[in-house]
Motif scaffolding. Structure first.
Motif, PDB file in Angstrom:
ATOM      1  N   ASP A  89     -28.678  12.712  14.667  1.00 34.62           N
ATOM      2  CA  ASP A  89     -29.875  12.120  15.512  1.00 34.62           C
ATOM      3  C   ASP A  89     -30.314  11.250  14.126  1.00 34.62           C
ATOM      4  O   ASP A  89     -30.926  12.142  13.780  1.00 34.62           O
ATOM      5  N   THR A 143     -33.007   9.813  14.731  1.00 40.65           N
ATOM      6  CA  THR A 143     -34.901  10.018  14.920  1.00 40.65           C
ATOM      7  C   THR A 143     -35.159  10.556  13.517  1.00 40.65           C
ATOM      8  O   THR A 143     -36.561  10.901  13.479  1.00 40.65           O
ATOM      9  N   TYR A 176     -45.168  23.453  13.335  1.00 42.58           N
ATOM     10  CA  TYR A 176     -44.322  22.518  13.097  1.00 42.58           C
ATOM     11  C   TYR A 176     -43.289  22.315  14.201  1.00 42.58           C
ATOM     12  O   TYR A 176     -42.509  21.784  13.863  1.00 42.58           O
ATOM     13  N   GLU A 189     -41.097  20.323  15.612  1.00 45.37           N
ATOM     14  CA  GLU A 189     -41.364  18.880  14.797  1.00 45.37           C
ATOM     15  C   GLU A 189     -40.656  19.005  13.610  1.00 45.37           C
ATOM     16  O   GLU A 189     -39.969  17.319  12.668  1.00 45.37           O
ATOM     17  N   ARG A 216     -39.348  15.638  12.875  1.00 43.46           N
ATOM     18  CA  ARG A 216     -38.475  13.770  14.224  1.00 43.46           C
ATOM     19  C   ARG A 216     -39.994  13.157  13.530  1.00 43.46           C
ATOM     20  O   ARG A 216     -41.182  13.193  13.758  1.00 43.46           O
ATOM     21  N   PHE A 217     -39.247  11.959  13.483  1.00 41.43           N
ATOM     22  CA  PHE A 217     -40.040  10.669  12.787  1.00 41.43           C
ATOM     23  C   PHE A 217     -40.631  10.116  14.208  1.00 41.43           C
ATOM     24  O   PHE A 217     -39.408  10.094  15.167  1.00 41.43           O
ATOM     25  N   THR A 218     -42.334   9.413  13.781  1.00 46.43           N
ATOM     26  CA  THR A 218     -42.564   9.318  14.733  1.00 46.43           C
ATOM     27  C   THR A 218     -43.073   7.787  14.727  1.00 46.43           C
ATOM     28  O   THR A 218     -42.895   6.691  14.897  1.00 46.43           O
ATOM     29  N   THR A 219     -44.130   8.168  14.135  1.00 46.55           N
ATOM     30  CA  THR A 219     -44.247   6.552  13.115  1.00 46.55           C
ATOM     31  C   THR A 219     -45.142   7.224  11.353  1.00 46.55           C
ATOM     32  O   THR A 219     -44.701   8.186  11.541  1.00 46.55           O
ATOM     33  N   GLU A 220     -45.059   5.473  11.184  1.00 51.43           N
ATOM     34  CA  GLU A 220     -45.523   5.790   9.344  1.00 51.43           C
ATOM     35  C   GLU A 220     -47.036   7.231   9.199  1.00 51.43           C
ATOM     36  O   GLU A 220     -46.647   7.574   8.176  1.00 51.43           O
ATOM     37  N   ARG A 241     -48.254   8.849  11.077  1.00 51.10           N
ATOM     38  CA  ARG A 241     -48.141  10.802  11.683  1.00 51.10           C
ATOM     39  C   ARG A 241     -46.646  11.311   9.774  1.00 51.10           C
ATOM     40  O   ARG A 241     -46.949  12.575   9.978  1.00 51.10           O
ATOM     41  N   LEU A 242     -46.056  10.655   9.180  1.00 46.02           N
ATOM     42  CA  LEU A 242     -45.856  11.384   8.468  1.00 46.02           C
ATOM     43  C   LEU A 242     -46.465  11.786   6.823  1.00 46.02           C
ATOM     44  O   LEU A 242     -46.022  12.408   6.702  1.00 46.02           O
TER      45      LEU A 242
END
Length: 452
Positions: free
Chosen positions: A332, A334, A358, A361, A385-389, A391-392
């Motif tokens: 995966d 992502t 979490y 996520e 689970r990466f979405t945006t920098e 959010r990280l």
């Protein structure tokens, strides 16, 4: 043609007998490491490449190269096998990548201690020590390819840290030989705490030639996977095995669901949706370990004796630490990861609460170890689970606000990553002493940015 490239040509002319790598594709590959684990670093380091790569084989070749680079003021980035994850070996300012893998001799082994050149692969060093009854105290999951110098310069700990703590714990590294970066390079032996002022700094404040390390007595390690339907029972079993003083072990890792689902090469041994504990326990402790597993409702789904592991050349060690992340990313893309240090004595509670917070996520993967002062605790390399920098960054800050330490793996600045703040003055002084011209891996230290 710019001045930098003319200097590179001059370097090749002055040192024609060195093993220069000139193929552009190989130069690009040798300018990278596994920083692509981080989508942030992948973006930031895109296009960063050396002007040339060289693979010296002797101390004299290294000395002549360093002298010429210092005279021409060419940046110099030291590389082992490139198994790190933070862009340590990616040159921000071009220049020369110094590939140390040709400088790879075992200098000597004695009871409890060995000394070798920095470019030796850890697996090869352990092959030299095992016939005498000794093994390395601490190895990363990349032990087949990672170098001794790479572990010292960019590593924290690994398999074996459950006994001996991180590499920085007193007694694990006894001394180093290092070279200054100047027109007339000096060779200096550093011992004990002084040697550790070059540890885990990505080759930014010294060129390490030789490393002397403590060893541990060899044990016949039994490799097992124990699976559970219940999260709490799995974590309690892992903690119990890790704490058991009469149970010799080299590795204990806890994989909360869905992490085992990403270990596709072990799929037949990991039921879908299970929680799992991976361990290397000395064979005489098998009966006790199995009793502990049964008491918690666990099932031993995989078992290999030390002889079976040796014959197969396959080991569960290559599913631990950041190899877990690598296996997951193959399934995966992502996903990315965190590096978290829990509080000794509170680690079970912290792991449990953060896993619940979490859910869906951040997925828990924890490695049991001893801290610098010998207490049992955990470090985690959670899958995210990466979405945006953005959010990280929020997740990282939320973990810190909760009270656990994050060693940020999404930055190539030493102070912002493992250090978590300014470097100690004695480390900065080491930089001035061994790299007075600021040529070593420039741009990776906040207090010493890329020149020009």
């Amino acid at each position: 043609m710019n001045a930098r490239l003319r200097d590179i040509e001059q370097l090749h002319i002055e040192l024609p007998d060195l093993d220069w790598i000139t193929d552009p594709n190989r130069i690009e590959r040798l300018s990278q490491d596994f920083s692509w684990f981080s989508p942030v670093l992948k973006r930031q380091l895109d296009g960063k490449v050396a002007d040339s790569v060289v693979r010296p084989r002797t101390e004299d070749e290294i000395r002549r190269l360093v002298a010429a680079c210092a005279r021409l003021k060419l940046p110099l980035t030291i590389r082992g096998s490139g198994t790190g994850n933070y862009g340590q070996t990616t040159p921000l300012a071009g220049g020369v990548v110094l590939d140390m893998t040709g400088y790879n001799g075992v200098l000597w082994t004695r009871p409890g201690v060995a000394r070798a050149q920095a470019g030796i692969r850890l697996n090869e060093l352990e092959k030299a020590t095992r016939p005498t009854g000794w093994e390395l105290r601490c190895v990363p999951s990349t032990f087949r390819s990672a170098t001794l110098g790479g572990l010292f310069g960019g590593g924290f700990g690994g398999v074996g840290s459950i006994n001996h703590g991180p590499l920085a714990a007193p007694g694990n590294v006894l001394g180093i030989k290092a070279m200054t970066i100047e027109p007339e390079p000096q060779i200096v032996e550093l011992r004990g705490a002084e040697a550790m002022r070059m540890h885990h700094l990505w080759g930014t404040n010294g060129l390490v030639l030789e490393i002397e390390v403590g060893l541990a007595p060899c044990q016949p390690w039994l490799e097992t996977l124990v699976t559970f339907a219940d999260f709490d029972q799995a974590l309690a079993f892992a903690d119990e095995v890790a704490r058991a003083p009469g149970l010799a072990k080299r590795e204990v890792a806890f994989f909360a669901s869905p992490v085992p689902d990403y270990l596709s090469q072990l799929a037949e041994h990991l039921p879908k949706g299970c929680h799992a504990v991976l361990s290397l326990v000395a064979e005489p402790g098998e009966e006790a370990m199995k009793a502990m597993a049964a008491a918690r409702g666990g099932t031993v789904s995989y078992r290999r004796s030390a002889d079976e592991v040796a014959r197969s050349h396959k080991t569960l060690m290559e599913f631990t630490w950041n190899h877990t992340t690598l296996h997951a990313l193959k399934v995966d893309k992502t996903l990315t990861y965190l590096q978290t240090s829990f509080t000794a004595g509170q680690h079970v509670q912290q792991i449990t609460e953060l896993t619940k917070r979490y859910a869906g996520e951040v997925f828990m993967h924890a490695e049991f170890l001893r801290t610098m002062d010998g207490q049992l605790s955990c470090s985690a390399l959670q899958l995210v689970r990466f979405t945006t920098e953005e959010r990280l960054a929020e997740i990282i800050q939320e973990h810190r606000d909760y009270g656990v330490r994050i060693n940020n793996p999404h930055t190539f600045i030493v102070e912002d990553g493992k250090a978590g703040g300014d470097l100690p003055e004695e480390v900065v002084a080491m930089k001035r002493r061994f790299d007075p011209l600021g040529l070593l891996n420039p741009g990776k230290l906040r207090h010493h940015p890329v020149a020009g």
